[in-house]
Design a protein around this motif. Structure first.
Motif, PDB file in Angstrom:
ATOM      1  N   GLY A 102     -20.978  25.903 -71.215  1.00 22.25           N
ATOM      2  CA  GLY A 102     -20.358  24.842 -69.727  1.00 22.25           C
ATOM      3  C   GLY A 102     -19.263  24.377 -70.689  1.00 22.25           C
ATOM      4  N   TRP A 103     -18.712  24.787 -71.868  1.00 18.43           N
ATOM      5  CA  TRP A 103     -18.093  23.448 -72.188  1.00 18.43           C
ATOM      6  C   TRP A 103     -16.934  23.973 -72.062  1.00 18.43           C
ATOM      7  CZ3 TRP A 103     -20.186  27.810 -75.111  1.00 18.43           C
ATOM      8  CH2 TRP A 103     -19.155  28.646 -75.431  1.00 18.43           C
ATOM      9  N   ARG A 104     -15.316  22.312 -71.926  1.00 17.96           N
ATOM     10  CA  ARG A 104     -13.973  22.793 -71.007  1.00 17.96           C
ATOM     11  C   ARG A 104     -13.935  23.652 -71.534  1.00 17.96           C
ATOM     12  NH1 ARG A 104     -14.807  18.375 -66.832  1.00 17.96           N
ATOM     13  NH2 ARG A 104     -12.518  18.267 -67.317  1.00 17.96           N
ATOM     14  N   LEU A 105     -12.499  23.893 -71.081  1.00 19.23           N
ATOM     15  CA  LEU A 105     -11.085  24.194 -71.619  1.00 19.23           C
ATOM     16  C   LEU A 105     -10.927  23.907 -72.381  1.00 19.23           C
ATOM     17  CD1 LEU A 105     -10.350  26.166 -67.890  1.00 19.23           C
ATOM     18  CD2 LEU A 105     -11.481  27.276 -69.816  1.00 19.23           C
ATOM     19  N   GLY A 106     -10.548  23.034 -71.913  1.00 14.65           N
ATOM     20  CA  GLY A 106      -9.852  21.579 -73.165  1.00 14.65           C
ATOM     21  C   GLY A 106      -8.664  22.256 -72.713  1.00 14.65           C
ATOM     22  N   ASN A 107      -7.456  20.624 -73.649  1.00 14.84           N
ATOM     23  CA  ASN A 107      -6.568  21.293 -73.480  1.00 14.84           C
ATOM     24  C   ASN A 107      -5.668  21.703 -75.398  1.00 14.84           C
ATOM     25  OD1 ASN A 107      -5.492  19.743 -71.206  1.00 14.84           O
ATOM     26  ND2 ASN A 107      -6.177  17.632 -72.229  1.00 14.84           N
ATOM     27  N   GLU A 119     -12.653  31.247 -90.993  1.00 17.25           N
ATOM     28  CA  GLU A 119     -13.451  32.298 -90.724  1.00 17.25           C
ATOM     29  C   GLU A 119     -13.385  32.943 -89.466  1.00 17.25           C
ATOM     30  OE1 GLU A 119     -17.230  30.278 -90.629  1.00 17.25           O
ATOM     31  OE2 GLU A 119     -16.408  28.390 -91.168  1.00 17.25           O
ATOM     32  N   ILE A 120     -13.625  33.948 -89.480  1.00 13.95           N
ATOM     33  CA  ILE A 120     -14.350  35.297 -88.351  1.00 13.95           C
ATOM     34  C   ILE A 120     -15.208  34.229 -87.527  1.00 13.95           C
ATOM     35  CG2 ILE A 120     -15.022  37.673 -87.624  1.00 13.95           C
ATOM     36  CD1 ILE A 120     -13.228  38.588 -90.837  1.00 13.95           C
ATOM     37  N   VAL A 121     -15.071  34.171 -86.613  1.00 15.34           N
ATOM     38  CA  VAL A 121     -15.832  32.801 -85.712  1.00 15.34           C
ATOM     39  C   VAL A 121     -17.107  34.331 -85.117  1.00 15.34           C
ATOM     40  CG1 VAL A 121     -16.083  31.748 -83.532  1.00 15.34           C
ATOM     41  CG2 VAL A 121     -13.766  31.510 -85.375  1.00 15.34           C
ATOM     42  N   GLU A 122     -18.098  33.917 -85.744  1.00 18.27           N
ATOM     43  CA  GLU A 122     -18.686  35.169 -84.674  1.00 18.27           C
ATOM     44  C   GLU A 122     -18.981  35.343 -83.234  1.00 18.27           C
ATOM     45  OE1 GLU A 122     -21.939  34.620 -87.284  1.00 18.27           O
ATOM     46  OE2 GLU A 122     -20.690  34.097 -89.133  1.00 18.27           O
ATOM     47  N   SER A 123     -19.466  34.529 -83.123  1.00 21.79           N
ATOM     48  CA  SER A 123     -19.978  33.916 -81.535  1.00 21.79           C
ATOM     49  C   SER A 123     -18.947  34.904 -80.303  1.00 21.79           C
ATOM     50  CB  SER A 123     -20.889  33.494 -81.173  1.00 21.79           C
ATOM     51  OG  SER A 123     -20.021  32.179 -81.543  1.00 21.79           O
ATOM     52  N   ALA A 124     -17.844  34.711 -80.938  1.00 20.75           N
ATOM     53  CA  ALA A 124     -16.675  34.099 -79.789  1.00 20.75           C
ATOM     54  C   ALA A 124     -15.680  35.875 -79.847  1.00 20.75           C
ATOM     55  CB  ALA A 124     -15.679  33.190 -80.678  1.00 20.75           C
ATOM     56  N   PRO A 125     -15.580  35.845 -78.795  1.00 19.60           N
ATOM     57  CA  PRO A 125     -14.632  36.950 -77.948  1.00 19.60           C
ATOM     58  C   PRO A 125     -12.990  36.988 -79.071  1.00 19.60           C
ATOM     59  CG  PRO A 125     -15.307  35.592 -76.043  1.00 19.60           C
ATOM     60  CD  PRO A 125     -15.487  34.959 -77.367  1.00 19.60           C
ATOM     61  N   SER A 126     -12.260  38.036 -78.835  1.00 18.75           N
ATOM     62  CA  SER A 126     -11.599  38.045 -80.047  1.00 18.75           C
ATOM     63  C   SER A 126     -10.289  36.902 -79.766  1.00 18.75           C
ATOM     64  CB  SER A 126     -11.004  39.192 -79.881  1.00 18.75           C
ATOM     65  OG  SER A 126     -10.792  39.615 -79.164  1.00 18.75           O
ATOM     66  N   ASN A 127     -10.038  36.991 -78.113  1.00 21.91           N
ATOM     67  CA  ASN A 127      -9.111  36.523 -77.943  1.00 21.91           C
ATOM     68  C   ASN A 127      -9.239  35.152 -77.036  1.00 21.91           C
ATOM     69  OD1 ASN A 127      -6.041  36.320 -78.409  1.00 21.91           O
ATOM     70  ND2 ASN A 127      -5.488  36.795 -76.122  1.00 21.91           N
ATOM     71  N   SER A 128     -10.306  34.368 -77.917  1.00 23.95           N
ATOM     72  CA  SER A 128     -10.611  32.635 -76.678  1.00 23.95           C
ATOM     73  C   SER A 128      -9.388  31.654 -77.129  1.00 23.95           C
ATOM     74  CB  SER A 128     -11.546  32.943 -77.294  1.00 23.95           C
ATOM     75  OG  SER A 128     -11.900  31.003 -76.765  1.00 23.95           O
ATOM     76  N   PHE A 129      -9.595  31.121 -75.828  1.00 28.25           N
ATOM     77  CA  PHE A 129      -8.714  30.070 -76.458  1.00 28.25           C
ATOM     78  C   PHE A 129      -9.082  29.180 -77.323  1.00 28.25           C
ATOM     79  CE2 PHE A 129      -8.241  30.538 -71.146  1.00 28.25           C
ATOM     80  CZ  PHE A 129      -6.971  30.864 -70.740  1.00 28.25           C
ATOM     81  N   ASN A 130     -10.146  28.514 -77.346  1.00 27.99           N
ATOM     82  CA  ASN A 130     -10.764  28.376 -78.793  1.00 27.99           C
ATOM     83  C   ASN A 130     -12.195  29.030 -79.303  1.00 27.99           C
ATOM     84  OD1 ASN A 130     -11.309  26.590 -80.310  1.00 27.99           O
ATOM     85  ND2 ASN A 130     -10.311  24.579 -79.169  1.00 27.99           N
ATOM     86  N   PRO A 131     -11.997  29.863 -80.256  1.00 30.20           N
ATOM     87  CA  PRO A 131     -12.973  29.897 -80.899  1.00 30.20           C
ATOM     88  C   PRO A 131     -14.037  29.602 -81.478  1.00 30.20           C
ATOM     89  CG  PRO A 131     -11.620  30.529 -82.022  1.00 30.20           C
ATOM     90  CD  PRO A 131     -10.804  30.411 -80.772  1.00 30.20           C
ATOM     91  N   TRP A 134     -16.333  28.361 -79.054  1.00 29.22           N
ATOM     92  CA  TRP A 134     -17.483  29.240 -79.269  1.00 29.22           C
ATOM     93  C   TRP A 134     -18.850  28.725 -80.622  1.00 29.22           C
ATOM     94  CZ3 TRP A 134     -19.009  32.612 -75.864  1.00 29.22           C
ATOM     95  CH2 TRP A 134     -18.314  33.124 -74.942  1.00 29.22           C
ATOM     96  N   ARG A 135     -18.241  28.829 -81.124  1.00 30.58           N
ATOM     97  CA  ARG A 135     -18.815  29.078 -82.974  1.00 30.58           C
ATOM     98  C   ARG A 135     -19.467  27.369 -83.137  1.00 30.58           C
ATOM     99  NH1 ARG A 135     -16.242  27.956 -88.661  1.00 30.58           N
ATOM    100  NH2 ARG A 135     -15.655  25.552 -87.122  1.00 30.58           N
ATOM    101  N   GLU A 136     -18.799  26.404 -82.145  1.00 35.63           N
ATOM    102  CA  GLU A 136     -19.554  24.673 -82.398  1.00 35.63           C
ATOM    103  C   GLU A 136     -21.171  24.863 -80.941  1.00 35.63           C
ATOM    104  OE1 GLU A 136     -18.565  21.505 -80.727  1.00 35.63           O
ATOM    105  OE2 GLU A 136     -17.137  21.456 -82.392  1.00 35.63           O
TER     106      GLU A 136
END
Length: 439
Positions: A102-107, A119-131, A134-136
């Protein structure tokens, strides 16, 4: 409806750049001001209707099962983002401790150029607004999963997830939850969002309204936020149930963990979870329910020891210990999160690898099934670390995949990979393959 000036401020300038990162090139230049102006005019005159997606990306979900991912027209991405951004205060929340999504979309929208060489962010979709968000969140989830397993309080752990989670979300029930959670002055925006969700997929739904399913679109943060909101009441139910049973509940997206006192308690909680989910149109994925009757087995499946050894990119000794342990587990046929470990290895400097270990590990990194899952920048990261002979081997394997692989996500990413690394390729051959596997 908000003013056009306020509407325009919803979208950071990096939003258009993020849309341009699509693996499927846009036919026309995306003009931010023009889209905002025409979309706002359609909204205030009640003329807005979703267009047919530009195309559909076919992804290997697992075991050669397809996930069809739409890539929307730019104006529809603007609309989807706008609706979720307006409702963010009501839906961007994790109501139960130990739940994530539920983290915010953010600016801050992170562009690929900002993490291409990182880094290749292991848990994130390839085109996330902020991968990195997702990693955090994924790392925090992992840390809690590890800590819960070290207390010694729980003798049984059950891992499970929801079958076809996004595809089975009931849109009418989602709307009801949104209306209940939002003030009256946001009803219009909920109506607009539901109009989009009911009508974006006319190519397959025809003139019927789509009643079930959120789009797992190429940029998935809006659907991620709505899907997490859909589970908030379920999370509170599970948290209360686990508290009464002396258990612990954790969830990241649809991946769930329950730490219980014994096998019988774990089964009871799983039974109650499946009953609750059926009330909101969801079901557990029976093939992915796994019980761990001791902490050691769970630790190994999650590969906590491996991630810890490989966590410091500057610790050569631990990196090689991690590579040794990885190969040991592979040779013994152990079950663990192999692809996640390989992506972690891919983030490291290969010059730190012992030559004998590097030779064996490369065999797994250059495996066709693994390479086929990598986005273009991850392929580039692997390619740049290889010597000339290994590069030729990699290109040969990619060439075989172009002909044999059925998922066009790979072909689109390969085109980007070739262009980025200035590698000559037969574009006509790839285009012909794309035509054959088009949705």
């Amino acid at each position: 409806m908000i003013t056009q000036e306020s509407f325009s401020k919803i979208f950071p300038k990096s939003f258009v750049k993020k849309l341009k990162e699509s693996v499927i090139p846009h036919e026309q230049e995306i003009e931010r001001g023009e889209i905002i102006s025409s979309l706002y005019e359609d909204l205030i005159s009640y003329k807005y209707h979703p267009w047919t997606p530009r195309d559909y990306i076919i992804i290997n979900k697992a075991n050669y099962v397809s996930r069809i991912t739409p890539t929307f027209q730019p104006r529809d991405y603007f609309l989807y983002y706008f609706c979720c951004k307006i409702l963010e205060d009501e839906i961007a929340e994790n109501r139960a401790e130990g739940t994530y999504g539920g983290w915010r979309l953010g600016n801050k929208i992170r562009l690929r150029e900002e993490y291409d060489e990182l880094e290749i962010v292991e848990s994130a979709p390839s085109n996330s607004f902020n991968p990195y968000l997702w990693r955090e969140n994924w790392q925090d989830f992992q840390n809690k999963a590890y800590a819960a397993n070290q207390t010694g309080e729980h003798k049984c752990i059950v891992k499970f997830d929801i079958a076809n989670f996004y595809d089975n979300i009931n849109i009418a029930l989602l709307a009801k939850k949104l209306y209940l959670a939002s003030p009256r002055n946001k009803v219009l925006y909920i109506d607009l969002l539901i109009h989009f969700l009911n009508n974006w997929n006319k190519k397959f739904e025809g003139y019927s309204k789509k009643t079930v399913g959120l789009p797992q679109d190429e940029i998935s943060d809006c659907s991620r936020l709505l899907a997490n909101f859909y589970l908030q009441d379920y999370d509170l139910f599970m948290k209360g149930l686990c508290d009464r049973e002396g258990a612990r509940y954790l969830r990241y997206a649809d991946d769930q963990l329950v730490y219980a006192k014994n096998l019988q308690t774990a089964r009871t909680i799983l039974f109650e979870a499946s009953k609750y989910l059926s009330k909101i149109g969801l079901n557990l994925n029976t093939s992915k329910v796994e019980f761990f009757e001791n902490g050691e087995n769970f630790n190994q499946y999650w590969a906590f020891d491996l991630f810890e050894l490989l966590g410091d990119a500057h610790n050569t000794e631990n990196i090689n210990k991690g590579l040794e342990l990885f190969l040991k587990w592979k040779n013994r046929g152990e079950s663990f999160k192999e692809n996640s470990v390989l992506k972690r290895i891919l983030n490291l400097d290969f010059k730190r690898f012992r030559p004998d270990l590097k030779f064996e590990v490369l065999a797994y990194l250059l495996n066709k099934d693994f390479m086929a899952t990598l986005p273009s920048w991850a392929l580039s990261k692997l390619y740049k670390q290889l010597h000339e002979q290994d590069r030729l081997s990699m290109l040969g394997l990619i060439d075989e995949l172009v002909e044999d692989y059925h998922f066009n996500s790979f072909h689109y990413n390969v085109i980007q990979f070739y262009k980025k690394n200035k590698i000559s390729f037969n574009r006509e051959r790839i285009d012909n393959k794309l035509k054959k596997i088009k949705v």
